[in-house]
Design a protein around this motif. Structure first.
Motif, PDB file in Angstrom:
ATOM      1  N   THR A   1     -22.359   5.379   3.384  1.00  0.00           N
ATOM      2  CA  THR A   1     -23.423   5.475   1.968  1.00  0.00           C
ATOM      3  C   THR A   1     -23.237   3.778   1.187  1.00  0.00           C
ATOM      4  O   THR A   1     -24.277   3.341   0.899  1.00  0.00           O
ATOM      5  N   ALA A   2     -21.956   4.313   0.810  1.00  0.00           N
ATOM      6  CA  ALA A   2     -21.092   3.075  -0.410  1.00  0.00           C
ATOM      7  C   ALA A   2     -21.403   1.682   0.889  1.00  0.00           C
ATOM      8  O   ALA A   2     -21.479   0.911  -0.037  1.00  0.00           O
ATOM      9  N   PHE A   3     -20.540   1.741   1.303  1.00  0.00           N
ATOM     10  CA  PHE A   3     -20.269   1.023   2.234  1.00  0.00           C
ATOM     11  C   PHE A   3     -21.360   0.011   2.834  1.00  0.00           C
ATOM     12  O   PHE A   3     -21.475  -1.395   2.850  1.00  0.00           O
ATOM     13  N   PHE A   4     -21.824   0.681   3.376  1.00  0.00           N
ATOM     14  CA  PHE A   4     -23.390   0.052   4.390  1.00  0.00           C
ATOM     15  C   PHE A   4     -24.257  -0.303   2.985  1.00  0.00           C
ATOM     16  O   PHE A   4     -25.025  -1.612   3.216  1.00  0.00           O
ATOM     17  N   ALA A   5     -24.180  -0.206   2.001  1.00  0.00           N
ATOM     18  CA  ALA A   5     -24.976  -0.766   1.100  1.00  0.00           C
ATOM     19  C   ALA A   5     -24.606  -1.613   0.204  1.00  0.00           C
ATOM     20  O   ALA A   5     -24.779  -2.997  -0.292  1.00  0.00           O
ATOM     21  N   ALA A   6     -23.126  -1.903   0.253  1.00  0.00           N
ATOM     22  CA  ALA A   6     -22.404  -3.170   0.270  1.00  0.00           C
ATOM     23  C   ALA A   6     -21.967  -3.808   1.175  1.00  0.00           C
ATOM     24  O   ALA A   6     -22.782  -5.297   0.310  1.00  0.00           O
ATOM     25  N   ALA A   7     -22.447  -3.472   2.736  1.00  0.00           N
ATOM     26  CA  ALA A   7     -22.481  -4.398   3.497  1.00  0.00           C
ATOM     27  C   ALA A   7     -23.631  -5.009   3.171  1.00  0.00           C
ATOM     28  O   ALA A   7     -24.261  -6.622   3.470  1.00  0.00           O
ATOM     29  N   ALA A   8     -24.980  -4.882   3.216  1.00  0.00           N
ATOM     30  CA  ALA A   8     -25.962  -4.755   3.014  1.00  0.00           C
ATOM     31  C   ALA A   8     -26.608  -6.145   1.945  1.00  0.00           C
ATOM     32  O   ALA A   8     -27.809  -7.025   1.679  1.00  0.00           O
ATOM     33  N   ASN A   9     -26.033  -5.500   0.608  1.00  0.00           N
ATOM     34  CA  ASN A   9     -26.423  -5.823  -0.368  1.00  0.00           C
ATOM     35  C   ASN A   9     -26.042  -7.601  -0.648  1.00  0.00           C
ATOM     36  O   ASN A   9     -25.538  -8.205  -1.916  1.00  0.00           O
ATOM     37  N   ALA A  10     -24.220  -7.121  -0.821  1.00  0.00           N
ATOM     38  CA  ALA A  10     -23.211  -8.093  -0.439  1.00  0.00           C
ATOM     39  C   ALA A  10     -22.969  -8.852  -0.077  1.00  0.00           C
ATOM     40  O   ALA A  10     -21.172  -8.580   0.652  1.00  0.00           O
ATOM     41  N   PRO A  11     -23.147  -8.935   1.434  1.00  0.00           N
ATOM     42  CA  PRO A  11     -22.074  -8.704   2.747  1.00  0.00           C
ATOM     43  C   PRO A  11     -21.481 -10.438   2.647  1.00  0.00           C
ATOM     44  O   PRO A  11     -20.613 -10.097   3.241  1.00  0.00           O
ATOM     45  N   GLU A  12     -21.432 -11.097   1.554  1.00  0.00           N
ATOM     46  CA  GLU A  12     -20.536 -12.388   1.623  1.00  0.00           C
ATOM     47  C   GLU A  12     -18.910 -12.215   0.504  1.00  0.00           C
ATOM     48  O   GLU A  12     -18.211 -12.527   0.862  1.00  0.00           O
ATOM     49  N   VAL A  13     -18.387 -10.653   0.394  1.00  0.00           N
ATOM     50  CA  VAL A  13     -17.445 -10.027  -0.414  1.00  0.00           C
ATOM     51  C   VAL A  13     -17.277  -8.812   0.323  1.00  0.00           C
ATOM     52  O   VAL A  13     -17.557  -7.915   0.244  1.00  0.00           O
ATOM     53  N   PRO A  14     -15.945  -9.369   0.126  1.00  0.00           N
ATOM     54  CA  PRO A  14     -14.692  -8.182   0.787  1.00  0.00           C
ATOM     55  C   PRO A  14     -15.161  -7.256  -0.104  1.00  0.00           C
ATOM     56  O   PRO A  14     -14.363  -7.259  -1.385  1.00  0.00           O
ATOM     57  N   PRO A  15     -14.737  -6.090   0.423  1.00  0.00           N
ATOM     58  CA  PRO A  15     -14.544  -4.747  -0.212  1.00  0.00           C
ATOM     59  C   PRO A  15     -12.621  -4.907  -0.080  1.00  0.00           C
ATOM     60  O   PRO A  15     -12.409  -4.722   0.718  1.00  0.00           O
ATOM     61  N   VAL A  16     -12.846  -4.194  -0.935  1.00  0.00           N
ATOM     62  CA  VAL A  16     -11.142  -4.816  -1.577  1.00  0.00           C
ATOM     63  C   VAL A  16     -10.076  -2.925  -1.312  1.00  0.00           C
ATOM     64  O   VAL A  16      -9.493  -2.925  -1.678  1.00  0.00           O
ATOM     65  N   ALA A  17     -11.312  -1.715  -2.572  1.00  0.00           N
ATOM     66  CA  ALA A  17     -11.221  -0.746  -2.631  1.00  0.00           C
ATOM     67  C   ALA A  17     -11.623   0.493  -2.685  1.00  0.00           C
ATOM     68  O   ALA A  17     -13.047   0.286  -3.293  1.00  0.00           O
TER      69      ALA A  17
END
Ligand code: THU
Length: 159
Positions: free
Chosen positions: A76-92
């Motif tokens: 849920t968290a990861f897909f929200a991040a990928a959908a809303n900030a696709p240009e920014v890598p997740p780090v933690a």
């Protein structure tokens, strides 16, 4: 025949030993357990994913009467991040869970499907995601999702 050993580097910290940034991420994951919709399992999971620019995307598990239609907190968290900030890598990524009104003593570990989904982000952004697994008796810190998923299928075989 030869035997292959795969070792996983894991550091176990007392919560107080962690950096302020990591403690904050865990606190956010803990807070998210309260937004869990889990009338079937009564297992409340929260996740908080920090991106390279400091943004944090949060999630909790969302269940459904048709069980497979639900989704874990991590995705849920990861897909929200990928959908809303696709240009920014997740780090933690921090994960916490509670059941019967108490946080787990031992860590909560992401399921296989979440590991596979998060691995995709490591491949996509070419950088590891640190994983923080919260338990009241210690926080397990794993340097990357790949460490949690040995012998990965990461798409490189498709090339
Ligand atoms: N769950 C998560 O959200 N994350 C995990 O790491 C483990 C399991 C959820 C799925 C389901 O809603 C409930 O916990 C019980 O499996």
């Amino acid at each position: 025949m030869r035997e292959v050993q795969i070792t996983v580097p894991i550091q176990v910290f007392a919560f107080e030993e962690l950096s302020e940034e990591d403690r904050s991420l865990i606190e956010q994951a803990k807070a998210m357990t309260l937004t869990s919709y889990s009338p079937y399992s009564r297992f409340q999971v929260g996740a908080a994913l920090r991106l390279a620019d400091g943004q944090v995307f949060r999630g909790s598990n969302q269940e459904n009467a048709a069980f497979p239609s639900g989704l874990c907190a991590e995705r849920t968290a990861f897909f929200a991040a990928a959908a809303n900030a696709p240009e920014v890598p997740p780090v933690a990524l921090a994960i916490a869970a509670q059941t019967k009104g108490a946080f787990l003593k031992d860590l909560v570990a992401p399921c296989g499907a979440c590991r596979q989904s998060l691995l995709e982000a490591e491949v996509r952004y070419k950088q590891p995601i640190r994983v923080l697994l919260y338990g009241t008796e210690g926080v397990y810190v794993i340097p990357s999702v790949r460490d949690l998923l040995p012998l990965t299928f990461d798409g490189s075989e498709l090339a």
